[in-house]
Design a protein around this motif. Structure first.
Motif, PDB file in Angstrom:
ATOM      1  N   LEU A  26       0.831  -1.204   0.000  1.00  0.00           N
ATOM      2  CA  LEU A  26       0.000   0.000   0.000  1.00  0.00           C
ATOM      3  C   LEU A  26       0.867   1.257   0.000  1.00  0.00           C
ATOM      4  CD1 LEU A  26      -2.984   0.835   0.113  1.00  0.00           C
ATOM      5  CD2 LEU A  26      -2.797   0.868   2.608  1.00  0.00           C
ATOM      6  N   TRP A  27       1.947   1.244   0.783  1.00  0.00           N
ATOM      7  CA  TRP A  27       2.835   2.402   0.829  1.00  0.00           C
ATOM      8  C   TRP A  27       3.586   2.601  -0.488  1.00  0.00           C
ATOM      9  CZ3 TRP A  27       3.027   6.345   4.024  1.00  0.00           C
ATOM     10  CH2 TRP A  27       2.485   6.220   5.310  1.00  0.00           C
ATOM     11  N   ASN A  28       3.877   1.536  -1.164  1.00  0.00           N
ATOM     12  CA  ASN A  28       4.693   1.617  -2.385  1.00  0.00           C
ATOM     13  C   ASN A  28       3.882   1.665  -3.666  1.00  0.00           C
ATOM     14  OD1 ASN A  28       7.773   1.185  -1.697  1.00  0.00           O
ATOM     15  ND2 ASN A  28       6.624  -0.142  -0.315  1.00  0.00           N
ATOM     16  N   ILE A  29       2.566   1.659  -3.552  1.00  0.00           N
ATOM     17  CA  ILE A  29       1.739   1.453  -4.735  1.00  0.00           C
ATOM     18  C   ILE A  29       1.859   2.574  -5.757  1.00  0.00           C
ATOM     19  CG2 ILE A  29      -0.492   2.571  -4.183  1.00  0.00           C
ATOM     20  CD1 ILE A  29      -1.686  -0.325  -4.754  1.00  0.00           C
ATOM     21  N   ARG A  30       2.202   3.761  -5.291  1.00  0.00           N
ATOM     22  CA  ARG A  30       2.355   4.880  -6.224  1.00  0.00           C
ATOM     23  C   ARG A  30       3.752   4.956  -6.828  1.00  0.00           C
ATOM     24  NH1 ARG A  30      -1.082  10.086  -3.949  1.00  0.00           N
ATOM     25  NH2 ARG A  30      -2.966   8.943  -3.399  1.00  0.00           N
ATOM     26  N   LYS A  77      -9.045  -5.020   0.416  1.00  0.00           N
ATOM     27  CA  LYS A  77      -9.964  -4.161  -0.335  1.00  0.00           C
ATOM     28  C   LYS A  77      -9.394  -2.761  -0.519  1.00  0.00           C
ATOM     29  CE  LYS A  77     -14.023  -6.731   1.274  1.00  0.00           C
ATOM     30  NZ  LYS A  77     -15.245  -6.694   2.098  1.00  0.00           N
ATOM     31  N   LYS A  78      -8.723  -2.267   0.515  1.00  0.00           N
ATOM     32  CA  LYS A  78      -8.121  -0.938   0.422  1.00  0.00           C
ATOM     33  C   LYS A  78      -6.991  -0.921  -0.602  1.00  0.00           C
ATOM     34  CE  LYS A  78      -6.160   2.776   3.244  1.00  0.00           C
ATOM     35  NZ  LYS A  78      -5.760   3.205   4.606  1.00  0.00           N
ATOM     36  N   VAL A  79      -6.165  -1.983  -0.612  1.00  0.00           N
ATOM     37  CA  VAL A  79      -5.080  -2.074  -1.594  1.00  0.00           C
ATOM     38  C   VAL A  79      -5.648  -2.078  -3.009  1.00  0.00           C
ATOM     39  CG1 VAL A  79      -3.193  -3.504  -2.464  1.00  0.00           C
ATOM     40  CG2 VAL A  79      -3.513  -3.230  -0.001  1.00  0.00           C
ATOM     41  N   LEU A  80      -6.743  -2.819  -3.202  1.00  0.00           N
ATOM     42  CA  LEU A  80      -7.354  -2.861  -4.529  1.00  0.00           C
ATOM     43  C   LEU A  80      -7.841  -1.471  -4.951  1.00  0.00           C
ATOM     44  CD1 LEU A  80      -8.390  -4.386  -6.997  1.00  0.00           C
ATOM     45  CD2 LEU A  80     -10.490  -4.891  -5.728  1.00  0.00           C
ATOM     46  N   ARG A  81      -8.495  -0.751  -4.038  1.00  0.00           N
ATOM     47  CA  ARG A  81      -8.984   0.598  -4.379  1.00  0.00           C
ATOM     48  C   ARG A  81      -7.824   1.520  -4.756  1.00  0.00           C
ATOM     49  NH1 ARG A  81     -12.314  -0.252   0.216  1.00  0.00           N
ATOM     50  NH2 ARG A  81     -10.908   1.056   1.483  1.00  0.00           N
ATOM     51  N   GLU A  82      -6.750   1.459  -3.985  1.00  0.00           N
ATOM     52  CA  GLU A  82      -5.596   2.304  -4.277  1.00  0.00           C
ATOM     53  C   GLU A  82      -4.947   1.908  -5.599  1.00  0.00           C
ATOM     54  OE1 GLU A  82      -4.436   4.968  -2.721  1.00  0.00           O
ATOM     55  OE2 GLU A  82      -6.089   4.889  -1.275  1.00  0.00           O
ATOM     56  N   ALA A  83      -4.900   0.604  -5.869  1.00  0.00           N
ATOM     57  CA  ALA A  83      -4.306   0.143  -7.132  1.00  0.00           C
ATOM     58  C   ALA A  83      -5.128   0.626  -8.322  1.00  0.00           C
ATOM     59  CB  ALA A  83      -4.207  -1.377  -7.128  1.00  0.00           C
ATOM     60  N   VAL A  84      -6.435   0.558  -8.196  1.00  0.00           N
ATOM     61  CA  VAL A  84      -7.316   1.033  -9.281  1.00  0.00           C
ATOM     62  C   VAL A  84      -7.079   2.513  -9.531  1.00  0.00           C
ATOM     63  CG1 VAL A  84      -9.715   1.499  -9.900  1.00  0.00           C
ATOM     64  CG2 VAL A  84      -9.074  -0.734  -8.964  1.00  0.00           C
ATOM     65  N   GLU A  85      -7.013   3.312  -8.457  1.00  0.00           N
ATOM     66  CA  GLU A  85      -6.800   4.753  -8.627  1.00  0.00           C
ATOM     67  C   GLU A  85      -5.436   5.040  -9.237  1.00  0.00           C
ATOM     68  OE1 GLU A  85      -7.431   6.752  -4.956  1.00  0.00           O
ATOM     69  OE2 GLU A  85      -9.521   6.092  -4.743  1.00  0.00           O
ATOM     70  N   ALA A  86      -4.410   4.271  -8.818  1.00  0.00           N
ATOM     71  CA  ALA A  86      -3.070   4.479  -9.369  1.00  0.00           C
ATOM     72  C   ALA A  86      -3.021   4.144 -10.850  1.00  0.00           C
ATOM     73  CB  ALA A  86      -2.060   3.635  -8.589  1.00  0.00           C
ATOM     74  N   VAL A  87      -3.668   3.066 -11.227  1.00  0.00           N
ATOM     75  CA  VAL A  87      -3.702   2.677 -12.648  1.00  0.00           C
ATOM     76  C   VAL A  87      -4.397   3.756 -13.472  1.00  0.00           C
ATOM     77  CG1 VAL A  87      -4.699   1.042 -14.291  1.00  0.00           C
ATOM     78  CG2 VAL A  87      -3.554   0.195 -12.237  1.00  0.00           C
ATOM     79  N   GLN A  88      -5.488   4.279 -12.968  1.00  0.00           N
ATOM     80  CA  GLN A  88      -6.243   5.289 -13.718  1.00  0.00           C
ATOM     81  C   GLN A  88      -5.436   6.585 -13.875  1.00  0.00           C
ATOM     82  OE1 GLN A  88     -10.907   4.206 -13.007  1.00  0.00           O
ATOM     83  NE2 GLN A  88      -9.948   5.489 -11.475  1.00  0.00           N
ATOM     84  N   ARG A  89      -4.597   6.911 -12.899  1.00  0.00           N
ATOM     85  CA  ARG A  89      -3.769   8.107 -13.032  1.00  0.00           C
ATOM     86  C   ARG A  89      -2.645   7.906 -14.041  1.00  0.00           C
ATOM     87  NH1 ARG A  89      -4.428   8.376  -7.299  1.00  0.00           N
ATOM     88  NH2 ARG A  89      -2.514   7.154  -7.050  1.00  0.00           N
ATOM     89  N   ARG A  90      -2.258   6.636 -14.272  1.00  0.00           N
ATOM     90  CA  ARG A  90      -1.066   6.366 -15.092  1.00  0.00           C
ATOM     91  C   ARG A  90      -1.429   5.705 -16.428  1.00  0.00           C
ATOM     92  NH1 ARG A  90       2.902   3.448 -10.796  1.00  0.00           N
ATOM     93  NH2 ARG A  90       4.180   3.263 -12.683  1.00  0.00           N
ATOM     94  N   TRP A  91      -2.567   6.067 -16.982  1.00  0.00           N
ATOM     95  CA  TRP A  91      -3.023   5.411 -18.212  1.00  0.00           C
ATOM     96  C   TRP A  91      -2.073   5.605 -19.378  1.00  0.00           C
ATOM     97  CZ3 TRP A  91      -3.932   8.422 -22.489  1.00  0.00           C
ATOM     98  CH2 TRP A  91      -4.134   9.796 -22.270  1.00  0.00           C
ATOM     99  N   VAL A  92      -1.281   6.700 -19.349  1.00  0.00           N
ATOM    100  CA  VAL A  92      -0.337   6.940 -20.457  1.00  0.00           C
ATOM    101  C   VAL A  92       0.772   5.896 -20.487  1.00  0.00           C
ATOM    102  CG1 VAL A  92      -0.771   9.417 -20.587  1.00  0.00           C
ATOM    103  CG2 VAL A  92       0.965   8.550 -19.010  1.00  0.00           C
TER     104      VAL A  92
END
Length: 606
Positions: free
Chosen positions: A150-154, A178-193
């Motif tokens: 979770l800390w390294n996900i970004r 569940k929290k890790v999944l939510r953070e992973a989804v948000e990180a992926v969406q920010r990095r679509w490029v």
């Protein structure tokens, strides 16, 4: 150094008691491998094959001792991975041989305390190993690893981020997961490029429900940009992923189809079958793509050894209304040679597909001599499947009285209507087709027929919006030549399971006669009075796009059956194809076209 993907990522890990290089870890292409995530192959850790050909419960203490002897974190992770492999392959039992070992507790403590110094890729590998062994998500070591992810996900690389995402899609047992999944989804969406690989695109499409509409629009754009750089196999996998989730992103699938059609080397039959399945799921029967698939697939048909694969290809061809003579001949020849190895469902798929696209193989007599004896209501199981086969034989003109009687039997009719309640309209129309054929097309038939009450309540065949619009426009134009109701009967019932747009009566010069005075024959009732000598009855059939096989001007089997039934009832088919009649043309031009069509049909009457 830690090898990741196709490059090298700095991943030197300092353990408690020393430093060892981590073994290489690769990310192969394809969502199947990506779904497995980061798989650690401990080459430097595996003992010599001659010393340890097979794991044994007695080997567990030795493995645990070696993994924890010097407090080295790398050794601990390698030992954990090897242990999880033994457990997952049932070489050792976790509860019996591992869980209560004192050294196993030391191994877990070592990994737990060292999690803060462990790179995310190794953390994920350890998490997967613990999960495979059945370690609960509530344990301290699992939660420590989850917190570090979770800390390294970004900060992790995009491929590792996707691996974290995919692992946690499958494991949602705790609030932290569940929290890790939510953070992973948000990180992926920010990095679509950073989406640059077919496997990444494929993964995102397969889990599109997790993401926003805006993000998936960006994925569509990235996919379109990448298509020119992808291989044939990668293009096919992305296309199949879209088909599996039925995401009909038209610009994307058109781009994928365009580039697949330009490829050289053929794909294996299984992958080509998947392309066909995706095309029918997406309702995308692109003629150029289908031609490419046929070119690649037809020569490989003789080498196929799985009847289920042949059945899948046949099913997709029928659903796509794809009339490809070269491919159909190859499939029919394969089935004839391997009929004894084919399940009844594969044989039924062949008959139904041939009927759907109205294709008669060159040696159909020889084919049906080996196929039909293996088809029966008992071999197919479902009553509706046997109805489909008999209906297909009626369409192909190959049904006999015994087969027709078996589906018109009152007991069978009641059973199939009850079993297929959700699909009752389609089942009813096929029963009506078979019933009409029994009375009109099978000489000497004396078996059961459907009751009069069932015929009166017949459902109309379903038509699409464009077909209805075309039919109404044709009728509106026809009113200028044969005004209803005196000269034209409309809104006819469908006692034969066939939709007829109208019925009219003309003389031998094509001039309209008052059909209202003589009655129609397509409503299931005879004429009120005999028409004048030489009068010609015409049944108007407006053919839409769906009435033709894909990319051709060949009518589908149900449309050809409709024409045969009309002729047997004493009506000449007055056909108006969608590609000949334009709703945008002037009324005068369309009226002249219809008048010419009427005279053309009448002129063929001897």
């Amino acid at each position: 150094m830690l090898q990741a993907g196709r490059g090298l990522v700095a991943g030197c890990v300092r353990g408690v008691g020393g430093r060892l290089p981590l073994p290489p870890t690769t990310f192969p292409y394809g969502v199947g491998v990506l779904a497995a995530g980061l798989r650690w192959t401990p080459q430097s850790w595996s003992p010599p094959e001659s010393q340890e050909p097979q794991a044994d419960p007695q080997d567990v203490p030795h493995l645990l001792s070696k993994a924890t002897v010097d407090g080295n974190l790398d050794s601990a992770h390698q030992g954990l991975h090897t242990l999880s492999q033994w457990v997952s392959t049932n070489k050792v039992n976790f509860q019996k041989d591992v869980k209560d070992e004192e050294q196993f507790g030391k191994l877990i403590t070592l990994i737990d305390r060292g999690s803060i110094r462990t790179p995310p890729s190794s953390l994920l590998a350890a998490l997967k190993s613990l999960t495979r062994m059945g370690v609960s998500s509530d344990t301290h070591v699992v939660q420590s690893i989850e917190n570090q992810l979770l800390w390294n996900i970004r900060k992790v690389s995009f491929p590792i981020l996707l691996s974290i995402l995919l692992f946690h899609i499958k494991h949602q047992n705790s609030d932290l997961e569940k929290k890790v999944l939510r953070e992973a989804v948000e990180a992926v969406q920010r990095r679509w490029v950073e989406v640059t690989k077919a496997s990444e695109v494929e993964l995102l499409y397969l889990h599109q429900d997790l993401f926003t509409v805006e993000f998936m629009g960006h994925v569509d754009d990235r996919t379109t940009e990448l298509t020119a750089e992808l291989s044939y196999e990668e293009l096919a996998k992305v296309f199949c992923a879209l088909g599996s989730v039925k995401r009909r992103a038209t610009p994307v699938i058109r781009s994928l189809a365009f580039h697949m059609a330009r490829q050289g080397e053929p794909l294996p039959p299984k992958m080509l079958s998947n392309i066909l399945f995706a095309a029918q799921a997406l309702t995308f029967p692109d003629p150029v793509l289908l031609e490419k698939v046929a070119t690649d697939l037809a020569p490989q048909i003789p080498q196929i050894d799985k009847p289920t694969l042949i059945g899948s290809i046949l099913f997709c061809a029928g659903q796509l209304r794809w009339r490809c003579p070269v491919l159909l001949e190859a499939l029919a020849e394969w089935v004839e040679k391997n009929a004894t190895a084919c399940p009844a469902q594969t044989l039924a798929s062949l008959v139904l597909t041939l009927a759907t696209v109205s294709y008669i193989p060159n040696d159909i007599d020889s084919l049906f001599r080996v196929v039909l004896p293996r088809l029966s209501q008992e071999s197919l199981g479902r009553t509706s499947a046997w109805l489909d086969v008999v209906w297909a034989l009626v369409v192909l003109g190959r049904a006999d009285a015994q087969q027709v009687a078996s589906v018109l039997n009152p007991t069978f009719v009641a059973a199939v209507m009850a079993a297929e309640a959700q699909h009752r309209p389609g089942v009813r129309l096929k029963l009506l087709n078979v019933d009409a054929a029994a009375g009109l097309l099978i000489p000497g038939y004396s078996g059961p027929r459907m009751e009069t009450g069932e015929l009166e309540g017949a459902a109309m065949p379903v038509r699409g919006r464009e077909e209805l619009r075309l039919s109404r426009h044709v009728l509106s134009t026809l009113h200028n030549l044969v005004p209803p109701p005196r000269f034209l009967l409309q809104n006819l019932p469908a006692p034969m399971g066939v939709h007829v747009d109208g019925e009219l009566l003309t003389d031998q010069q094509g001039r309209p006669l008052p059909i209202q005075d003589h009655g129609g024959v397509l409503a299931g009732k005879g004429p009120a009075s005999p028409p004048p000598e030489g009068a010609v009855r015409l049944g108007l059939l407006v053919w839409g796009f769906r009435d033709y096989t894909t990319g051709t001007q060949e009518l589908v089997g149900s449309a050809r059956l409709a024409m045969r039934l009309l002729e047997a009832r004493g009506c000449r088919p007055l056909q108006v194809p969608y590609f000949e009649y334009s709703t945008k043309a002037k009324t005068l031009k369309n009226a002249k076209y219809l008048e010419a069509k009427i005279k053309e049909v009448v002129s063929t009457v001897s």
